[in-house]
Structure formats: C-alpha cells, structure tokens
Design a protein around this motif. Sequence first.
Motif, PDB file in Angstrom:
ATOM      1  N   GLY A   2      10.288  -3.503   0.162  1.00 35.58           N
ATOM      2  CA  GLY A   2      10.156  -3.226  -1.266  1.00 35.58           C
ATOM      3  C   GLY A   2       8.854  -3.775  -1.825  1.00 35.58           C
ATOM      4  N   LEU A   3       8.456  -4.979  -1.360  1.00 29.61           N
ATOM      5  CA  LEU A   3       7.189  -5.564  -1.791  1.00 29.61           C
ATOM      6  C   LEU A   3       6.011  -4.702  -1.321  1.00 29.61           C
ATOM      7  CD1 LEU A   3       5.477  -7.859  -2.971  1.00 29.61           C
ATOM      8  CD2 LEU A   3       5.719  -9.043  -0.777  1.00 29.61           C
ATOM      9  N   CYS A   4       6.076  -4.163  -0.106  1.00 34.26           N
ATOM     10  CA  CYS A   4       4.992  -3.314   0.410  1.00 34.26           C
ATOM     11  C   CYS A   4       4.840  -2.044  -0.415  1.00 34.26           C
ATOM     12  CB  CYS A   4       5.252  -2.968   1.883  1.00 34.26           C
ATOM     13  SG  CYS A   4       4.999  -4.360   3.005  1.00 34.26           S
ATOM     14  N   LEU A   5       5.958  -1.514  -0.903  1.00 33.34           N
ATOM     15  CA  LEU A   5       5.861  -0.345  -1.783  1.00 33.34           C
ATOM     16  C   LEU A   5       5.072  -0.676  -3.046  1.00 33.34           C
ATOM     17  CD1 LEU A   5       9.491   1.096  -1.506  1.00 33.34           C
ATOM     18  CD2 LEU A   5       7.402   2.105  -0.577  1.00 33.34           C
ATOM     19  N   ALA A   6       5.338  -1.838  -3.630  1.00 32.39           N
ATOM     20  CA  ALA A   6       4.596  -2.247  -4.827  1.00 32.39           C
ATOM     21  C   ALA A   6       3.123  -2.482  -4.510  1.00 32.39           C
ATOM     22  CB  ALA A   6       5.217  -3.517  -5.413  1.00 32.39           C
ATOM     23  N   MET A  63      -9.157 -12.993   0.610  1.00 35.01           N
ATOM     24  CA  MET A  63      -8.244 -12.127  -0.157  1.00 35.01           C
ATOM     25  C   MET A  63      -7.533 -12.965  -1.207  1.00 35.01           C
ATOM     26  SD  MET A  63      -5.182  -9.804   1.390  1.00 35.01           S
ATOM     27  CE  MET A  63      -4.488 -11.248   2.175  1.00 35.01           C
ATOM     28  N   THR A  64      -7.774 -12.701  -2.473  1.00 33.50           N
ATOM     29  CA  THR A  64      -7.199 -13.466  -3.574  1.00 33.50           C
ATOM     30  C   THR A  64      -6.554 -12.525  -4.552  1.00 33.50           C
ATOM     31  OG1 THR A  64      -9.202 -13.403  -4.890  1.00 33.50           O
ATOM     32  CG2 THR A  64      -9.009 -15.219  -3.336  1.00 33.50           C
ATOM     33  N   SER A  65      -5.779 -13.100  -5.447  1.00 35.85           N
ATOM     34  CA  SER A  65      -5.110 -12.283  -6.448  1.00 35.85           C
ATOM     35  C   SER A  65      -6.082 -11.655  -7.415  1.00 35.85           C
ATOM     36  CB  SER A  65      -4.099 -13.137  -7.215  1.00 35.85           C
ATOM     37  OG  SER A  65      -4.779 -14.203  -7.856  1.00 35.85           O
ATOM     38  N   ALA A  66      -7.335 -12.150  -7.446  1.00 34.05           N
ATOM     39  CA  ALA A  66      -8.329 -11.569  -8.354  1.00 34.05           C
ATOM     40  C   ALA A  66      -8.702 -10.157  -7.958  1.00 34.05           C
ATOM     41  CB  ALA A  66      -9.581 -12.447  -8.377  1.00 34.05           C
ATOM     42  N   GLU A  67      -8.307  -9.714  -6.728  1.00 35.38           N
ATOM     43  CA  GLU A  67      -8.652  -8.374  -6.275  1.00 35.38           C
ATOM     44  C   GLU A  67      -7.769  -7.317  -6.915  1.00 35.38           C
ATOM     45  OE1 GLU A  67      -8.776  -8.092  -2.069  1.00 35.38           O
ATOM     46  OE2 GLU A  67      -9.868  -9.957  -1.811  1.00 35.38           O
ATOM     47  N   GLU A  68      -6.680  -7.713  -7.564  1.00 35.84           N
ATOM     48  CA  GLU A  68      -5.830  -6.724  -8.199  1.00 35.84           C
ATOM     49  C   GLU A  68      -6.570  -6.081  -9.370  1.00 35.84           C
ATOM     50  OE1 GLU A  68      -1.611  -7.818  -8.712  1.00 35.84           O
ATOM     51  OE2 GLU A  68      -2.218  -9.739  -7.862  1.00 35.84           O
ATOM     52  N   LEU A  96       2.977   5.292   2.455  1.00 32.42           N
ATOM     53  CA  LEU A  96       3.624   6.244   1.547  1.00 32.42           C
ATOM     54  C   LEU A  96       3.281   5.957   0.089  1.00 32.42           C
ATOM     55  CD1 LEU A  96       7.171   6.655   3.155  1.00 32.42           C
ATOM     56  CD2 LEU A  96       5.266   8.267   3.202  1.00 32.42           C
ATOM     57  N   SER A  97       3.390   4.704  -0.316  1.00 32.93           N
ATOM     58  CA  SER A  97       3.119   4.378  -1.717  1.00 32.93           C
ATOM     59  C   SER A  97       1.635   4.542  -2.049  1.00 32.93           C
ATOM     60  CB  SER A  97       3.583   2.957  -2.022  1.00 32.93           C
ATOM     61  OG  SER A  97       2.965   2.023  -1.143  1.00 32.93           O
ATOM     62  N   ALA A  98       0.758   4.203  -1.102  1.00 37.60           N
ATOM     63  CA  ALA A  98      -0.676   4.384  -1.354  1.00 37.60           C
ATOM     64  C   ALA A  98      -1.021   5.865  -1.464  1.00 37.60           C
ATOM     65  CB  ALA A  98      -1.496   3.732  -0.241  1.00 37.60           C
ATOM     66  N   ALA A  99      -0.405   6.696  -0.610  1.00 38.73           N
ATOM     67  CA  ALA A  99      -0.645   8.135  -0.691  1.00 38.73           C
ATOM     68  C   ALA A  99      -0.145   8.697  -2.017  1.00 38.73           C
ATOM     69  CB  ALA A  99       0.035   8.846   0.474  1.00 38.73           C
ATOM     70  N   LEU A 129      -5.008  -3.484   1.233  1.00 35.12           N
ATOM     71  CA  LEU A 129      -3.784  -3.085   1.919  1.00 35.12           C
ATOM     72  C   LEU A 129      -3.908  -3.255   3.428  1.00 35.12           C
ATOM     73  CD1 LEU A 129      -2.819   0.135  -0.083  1.00 35.12           C
ATOM     74  CD2 LEU A 129      -1.759  -2.119  -0.223  1.00 35.12           C
ATOM     75  N   LEU A 130      -5.067  -2.909   3.956  1.00 32.02           N
ATOM     76  CA  LEU A 130      -5.282  -3.091   5.395  1.00 32.02           C
ATOM     77  C   LEU A 130      -5.226  -4.566   5.763  1.00 32.02           C
ATOM     78  CD1 LEU A 130      -5.994  -1.910   8.155  1.00 32.02           C
ATOM     79  CD2 LEU A 130      -8.417  -2.059   7.512  1.00 32.02           C
ATOM     80  N   SER A 131      -5.801  -5.418   4.925  1.00 30.11           N
ATOM     81  CA  SER A 131      -5.755  -6.858   5.192  1.00 30.11           C
ATOM     82  C   SER A 131      -4.316  -7.373   5.175  1.00 30.11           C
ATOM     83  CB  SER A 131      -6.601  -7.610   4.154  1.00 30.11           C
ATOM     84  OG  SER A 131      -7.942  -7.187   4.199  1.00 30.11           O
TER      85      SER A 131
END
Length: 411
Positions: free
Chosen positions: A114-118, A1-6, A167-170, A128-130
């Motif tokens: 707050g970070l999880c919401l982003a 999992m890397t930042s390149a996945e964004e 919630l944020s993903a939905a 997200l699951l990871s």
Amino acid sequence: MTSAEEPTPRALFAGSSSRWIRLLPWAVAFVLCVALLPTTIEVLRNDYGLNAGVASALAVAQTAPLLLAVVHPLRAWCVIFPADVAGALLLLTVDFPAERLWPFPPMEIVGYVGLCLALGLRLPRRTLLSVWLATAAANVGLVFFAPHGTTATSVLLTILGGVAILLSAALRERHEVQRRLVEQETISEAERARRTVLEERARIARELHDVVAHHMSVITVQANTAAYRLDGVTPGMREELTSIAATARESLGEMRRLLSVLRSEETPGELEPQPDLARIAQLVDAMERAGVPVEFTPSDAAVPEAVGLSAYRIVQEALANVVRHAPGAPTRVSLSADDAVLTVLVVNGPPPEPPAAPVEEGGTGHGLVGMRERVRLVGGELDTGPLADGGFRVMARLPVTETENDSEGTA
C-alpha cells in the motif's frame, strides 16, 4: 535521498474535482491502519513470541505512518521500511515456529505494498528506482540470516513492491499526460481565437483605410481646386485651403505608412471599392446558385460606408456558415433601417430531409468572433444563437449616426 525530493506537500488526488476521489486515499490509509495495527500486534506477540511492548512499538512504526503517506509518502517510507527491517532482525532473537513467514509477515507485506502505491503516485522515477533498489538490497541481505533456511517472502516483497510502484507510477504519468493535453488544447484554442481577432482587426483596418483614404483624397482635391473653381477667394482663404490640402495629404501619408505595417506579402491590397449594402444582393444570388434558397429583403437606406461594409461582411460570414454547417437550409436575409439603427438579420432553418453532409463538423466559432469585431467597430450590438426548430439566427444592430460611444467601441 531525502524527503525534500517530494514535489508538493499536498494530499494524493487533492486536485480532483470529485470530493469522493479526494477522500479515497485517506479512507484507504485509515482502513489499513485500523486493520493492520491490532493484527500486527497479535501476530508478532502470539505467533512469533515477541515481547508485547516490542510488538506494539513495531506495529505502530509499521502501520501508523500510512496516514502520513497520503501527504508525504517518502517520509512515511523512511519510517516504515526501517521498521520492517528492524522487525525482521528482532524476530531472529526469538524462537518462532518454522512454518511462520520470515523476514516479513503477511500484514507487513500488505502495508508495504500500500505504501508503494502511494510512492508511485507522487515521486519521480529516479526516487522510485532508489526506493525499489533499497528494498531489493535489504531483502537480499536478510536472506543470509534466514533462521530456517531460504524463504521466498523476501523475493515476494521485492516483486509486489516493484509491481505496485510501476502500476501507480504509470497511472500518475497517464493522468499527467492527459492533463497536459487538455491544457495545451485550451491554450491552442485561446491562441486560435486571439489570432482570429487580430486577423479580423487587421482586415478591418485595411478596409477602413480604403474607405477613409477615398474621403481624404476628395478633401485634398477639393481644397486644391477651390481657388480655381470659386470666385472671390481672398488670399487668406487661399492660404487656409492650401493648409487644409497639406494636412489632408499628410494624414493620407500617415495612414498609408500604418497600412504598410498591417499588410503582408500574402495579403495584397484590394484594388476595387469596398462592398456595401448594394453588394449584398450579389451575395444572395451567389448563394442561390450554390443551392441555398435565400429570401432577401433589401434596404435602400443611406448609411455610412463603415456601417455598410460591416453589414456586408456580417451577411457574408452568416451565409458562409449556412453553407458550411447547414447546406440547403432555407435562409432569410433582411435589412431594415430607421434614422438611428440598421438592423441586419440572417436566419436559417433546419437542413432539408435527408440532410446533406455539412462541409464542416462542429466549428470553432471564429466566424462569430469576426462578426463581433465588426459590430464593435461601429458601436453596435450582435445577437446570435440556435433556434428551437434546429436553425440559427444572426442579428446585428448597427448605429447609422455618429455617437459619443462610437470611438469607444472601436478602441
């Protein structure tokens, strides 16, 4: 999992049309940083007894990346999550009171939620699951090092982080579905309009074939029989007439081959002459029998067949729109012509009171598209629009003489 996945290095809500919504993530991140940074330093130093320098370094690592989370939430998580775990391990090196929460003080839980919401607003489901599994695994592992027995804050962070992600993903997926629906509706409407134009052009081509084919047939017959009907036809003239007849027959054959491409099994060819200005009176009579009061002002002007056909189709579509959208409304049909222009005017008033239920609600405007194609065919002008009293007006100005722009209008 890397930042390149964004997916995209854009700020959250950057595509919103509202400036305030675009600024909202930055405002929330700024408020969290301003509120949590000094609070974390004070709590870690005074309540838990950490060294001031260590407490300050942990506070910066746990709160400052929240600003980065607006654009790169996964990169921010890669900083904040290890900092939270490191902070929990560093707290094991000091003797803090048993009533203090461990492994995560309240301000760290707030920042992490707050970070999880982003994260939920930006990352795909697998990532997200990871993230959630990594959070749960770290919390479970820290439980075995609890200095004052079992603590519930590990479970609390796992649950709150998971709820924030869900919630944020939905919310993101709902917004994406709505955006795609709007795009699909826009594409479908454009395709319907394009199909309407193509169908109308094919119909115009079929009708023009019937008009032009009649004239070509007349030319062929006249050229073939001229030598027998006229006296004094020289051999040269006879040869010229024979050539004209052959050319006319060849052109007629080419037109028929072209028409075979435009016609389909579902669109049989018309076996009767194409309608003209004289047939508009029959349209008016049919409307009156259907309960639509129509005032008709005819014109006996001689116009080209293509112009007469276009005028008939325009009146036909305009009257059909009256029946569909304003049944029973008084309607006026007027034809007037001078040496250069035939003016076709169809005006209907508001529906009677109480209004009858329209045959169609709203409308696609495809009938107007067909009218415009008819007008373009002869190089004319079309003016349509609602009236102040609730009625509607259709006015077409069709040239009745050949102009240099006619061919351009039909191209």
